[in-house]
Scaffold this motif. Structure first.
Motif, PDB file in Angstrom:
ATOM      1  N   ASP B  48      -9.427   7.774  -5.120  1.00 21.58           N
ATOM      2  CA  ASP B  48      -8.426   7.068  -5.659  1.00 21.58           C
ATOM      3  C   ASP B  48      -7.569   8.289  -5.394  1.00 21.58           C
ATOM      4  N   GLU B  72      -3.462  -0.139   3.017  1.00 26.18           N
ATOM      5  CA  GLU B  72      -4.435  -0.751   2.336  1.00 26.18           C
ATOM      6  C   GLU B  72      -5.836  -0.206   2.149  1.00 26.18           C
ATOM      7  N   TYR B  73      -6.379  -0.139   0.814  1.00 25.88           N
ATOM      8  CA  TYR B  73      -7.231   0.632   0.401  1.00 25.88           C
ATOM      9  C   TYR B  73      -8.403  -0.271   0.302  1.00 25.88           C
ATOM     10  N   ARG B  74      -9.665  -0.069   1.012  1.00 27.42           N
ATOM     11  CA  ARG B  74     -10.594  -1.178   0.981  1.00 27.42           C
ATOM     12  C   ARG B  74     -11.834  -0.278   0.912  1.00 27.42           C
ATOM     13  N   ALA B  75     -12.572  -0.075  -0.404  1.00 25.35           N
ATOM     14  CA  ALA B  75     -13.660   0.467  -0.599  1.00 25.35           C
ATOM     15  C   ALA B  75     -15.057  -0.244  -0.861  1.00 25.35           C
TER      16      ALA B  75
END
Lengths: 340, 313
Positions: B48, B72-75
């Motif tokens: 984060d 775009e944050y894709r975990a």
């Protein structure tokens, strides 16, 4: 003059004419796979409408390949569930088969195809061991397989010390990465396995025995069905298919990862339930279970395509799964209400 | 601290912003936004922070160029290579302008990264090393230096003698393994120091806490701990506190999660050798943007390591 020609059929015997939508719902509800097919169509259609990236050749290939691994495990788990059993060690068996395959191929230099065969046998053997312990010691499959998951997972760690085995021969990477006419090889393997298992379940006495045992094991035993032998065979099948998934994943990654199979425990059970397999046994089919896995695969795909926050992903995917499961029940309730 | 970070980031960004060299005031650019997908190892507060840095870089580039940059944050939900590969493939399907990846295992990720190459999507990695032979910029700290710094600090704290323990992170993560190896090398230099136990926390605070409690029970003479990931030091610190060994068992942690900082403030951990996740996210975006603009990027960008103590927090 026959009676049939002189006496007109009573109007009440004619099937009521339903509006087209209701007729479609009625036909779907009459089919054991109707609910899951309807849910799948709705989710697929919504995904096509909402994301321009969804209905592309590349994305369909991704979904198909990801489905292959979880789908193989789902087939085995669904047969067990129809039988009234569960195996929570399938993921650990898949992971162990993968790393043992890596050890045989890389560290011991064995022929990759021979290694693959040995790993499949080992997977079947692990499943058979589960079945033998459950039937001979009269243990509950849920409890026994929790313990065996620890044993197989621990063996995996002992063998690898937690470190991935790299250098898997290119001879077998085609099994995980290859395409045949644009279709991923693992997906073709899934289709072949599904066809064989579905045939056994729906068209052979063994399949009927499995449904009979799942419905009422005592009655099945009284009918002379070899209940324990069939239960052990089903566990062996689940172990075999998990090992196949594990080996295909090794071929896909090009390394034997100790973490393979970690996520293969609850997903296949959820897929089977979505696909209409009753947790109490006797109801459902592997085809429905794999359709359930397709629904889960599409949900996982669209969550990423839509860019949903990772913290909301579980909420969204869980919610859609609940909706999918509910769809069948809601459709039946709707029809029953009208029938009253 | 935020202002200092922003200032430092702007200052160090200057030489890398070649595409801005014209030095013009930039009117709003109506072209489609540049879209970069950032995929970390898993859902975790450390990532984060990296995402915060990435968003700061995107805002900076948007402001400087007038063209909107989106991150775009894709975990993945779990730190599992196949899950991460699935996410990477799905991101490729959306044809972003760049992928920013923290690889779980460069060999296990290789086949999926080849697909991105086939689709002509530029990639940048952070907090990890790219697969051999791939022309990709890596952003990160020197993991060995980080582990060495923590181990040397602990050795000095305990007078270079006594039993110590190491908490491993994810055994398959190369950066965690490298830190552990370098920590062991430091302790091996001192004949009166002995590594009596190595735990594996799989980047889970809860697991780290359980393992640390058990190890301290088994080794009552233990004098210190070092770790290899961001979760380990938090779990170990909680175990030290629960066992009433604060001050008796020294801890030099890693990274700068809020819990880690609190442990230092509370005196449970003496210090932390911290990589800079915000910086890593920031520079990964700058590098990805340069690639998207067709610029050449360096092979490696070292974002450095801080030693956090109660005096400089």
């Amino acid at each position: 003059m026959s009676l049939e020609t002189t006496v007109p059929a009573a109007p009440s015997q004619q099937p009521p004419k339903l509006p087209p939508l209701k007729a479609l719902v009625s036909r779907l509800a009459g089919n054991p796979l109707g609910g899951v097919i309807a849910a799948l169509v709705i989710i697929f259609g919504a995904s096509c409408a909402l994301s321009p990236h969804f209905l592309t050749t590349f994305n369909m290939m991704i979904i198909a390949r990801a489905l292959a691994f979880i789908g193989l495990v789902t087939i085995g788990q669904s047969v067990l569930m129809i039988l009234g059993e569960l195996d929570l060690s399938v993921g650990a068996i898949g992971g162990l088969a993968g790393v043992v395959g890596g050890i045989l191929m890389v560290q011991l230099g064995l022929n990759p195809w021979l290694s693959l065969g040995l790993c499949l046998l080992m997977g079947g053997g692990c499943g058979l061991l589960n079945g033998a312990l459950i039937t001979q010691l009269r243990l509950h499959s849920l409890v026994l397989t929790i313990g065996m998951a620890g044993v197989y997972g621990g063996a995996n760690l002992v063998a690898t010390k937690g470190v991935a085995i790299t250098g898997v021969p290119r001879d077998i990477t085609f099994l995980g990465r290859g395409l045949v006419m644009g279709v991923p090889v693992p997906f073709l393997v899934l289709l072949v396995c599904l066809a064989i298992v579905a045939f056994i379940m729906l068209r052979t006495p063994v399949g009927r025995y499995i449904y009979a045992i799942g419905s009422n094991p005592d009655a099945a035993r009284m009918l002379g069905i070899r209940v324990n032998a069939i239960r052990m065979g089903a566990f062996a099948l689940a172990g075999f298919l998990s090992a196949l998934a594990g080996i295909l994943m090794v071929a896909r990654l090009g390394t034997a990862q100790p973490s393979i199979g970690d996520t293969w425990v609850l997903g296949p059970i959820a897929a089977a339930v979505i696909g209409g397999v009753a947790t109490t046994g006797g109801i459902g089919s592997p085809i429905g279970a794999v359709l359930g896995a397709v629904i889960i695969g599409i949900i996982e795909d669209i969550i990423v395509l839509f860019g949903i926050s990772p913290y909301w992903q579980s909420v969204v995917s869980g919610g859609i799964v609940v909706l999918a499961i509910s769809f069948d029940a809601l459709a039946r309730r709707y029809l029953n209400r009208d029938a009253v | 601290m935020k202002t200092a970070f922003a200032f430092a980031a702007m200052l160090t960004a200057a030489p890398f912003l070649a595409p801005l060299a014209a030095g013009q005031a930039h009117a709003a650019d109506n072209s489609a936004p540049l879209r970069f997908v950032l995929i970390p190892k898993t859902v975790h507060p450390w990532f984060d922070k990296a995402n915060n840095g990435a968003q700061a870089a995107a805002a900076m580039i948007s402001q400087a160029t007038g063209r909107k940059v989106e991150i775009e944050y894709r975990a993945p939900q779990t730190a599992d290579v196949s899950s991460q590969n699935d996410i990477i493939e799905r991101a490729i399907a959306t044809h972003p302008d760049g992928l920013i990846l923290d690889l779980l295992d460069e060999k296990g990720n290789r086949a999926t990264m080849d697909e991105a190459v086939d689709e002509k999507i530029p990639m940048t990695v952070f907090d990890s090393l790219p697969p051999e032979g791939m022309d990709i910029t890596a952003v990160g700290a020197d993991f060995c230096e980080q582990g060495t710094m923590a181990a040397e600090r602990l050795a000095n704290l305990v007078g270079k003698k006594g039993e110590v323990a190491i908490m491993m992170g994810v055994p398959t993560a190369p950066n965690h393994t490298l830190r552990a190896e370098c920590e062991k090398k430091v302790f091996a230099k001192y004949p009166d120091m002995k590594v009596v136990a190595t735990g594996v926390d799989n980047d889970s605070i809860e697991t780290a806490q359980k393992q640390a409690s058990a190890i301290m029970q088994a080794h009552p003479d233990l004098v210190g701990w070092v770790e290899c990931d961001a979760s380990g030091p938090v779990g170990v610190g909680q175990a030290i506190r629960e066992s009433g060994k604060t001050g008796k068992v020294k801890e030099v942690g890693l990274d700068n999660l809020n819990d880690m900082i609190q442990l230092i403030k509370d005196g449970v951990a003496e210090s932390s050798a911290s990589s800079r996740p915000e910086m890593q996210g920031y520079w990964a975006v700058v590098s990805a943007w340069q690639r998207a603009m067709g610029q050449k990027t360096p092979k490696y960008i070292d974002t450095g390591i801080d030693l956090l103590t109660s005096k400089n927090l």
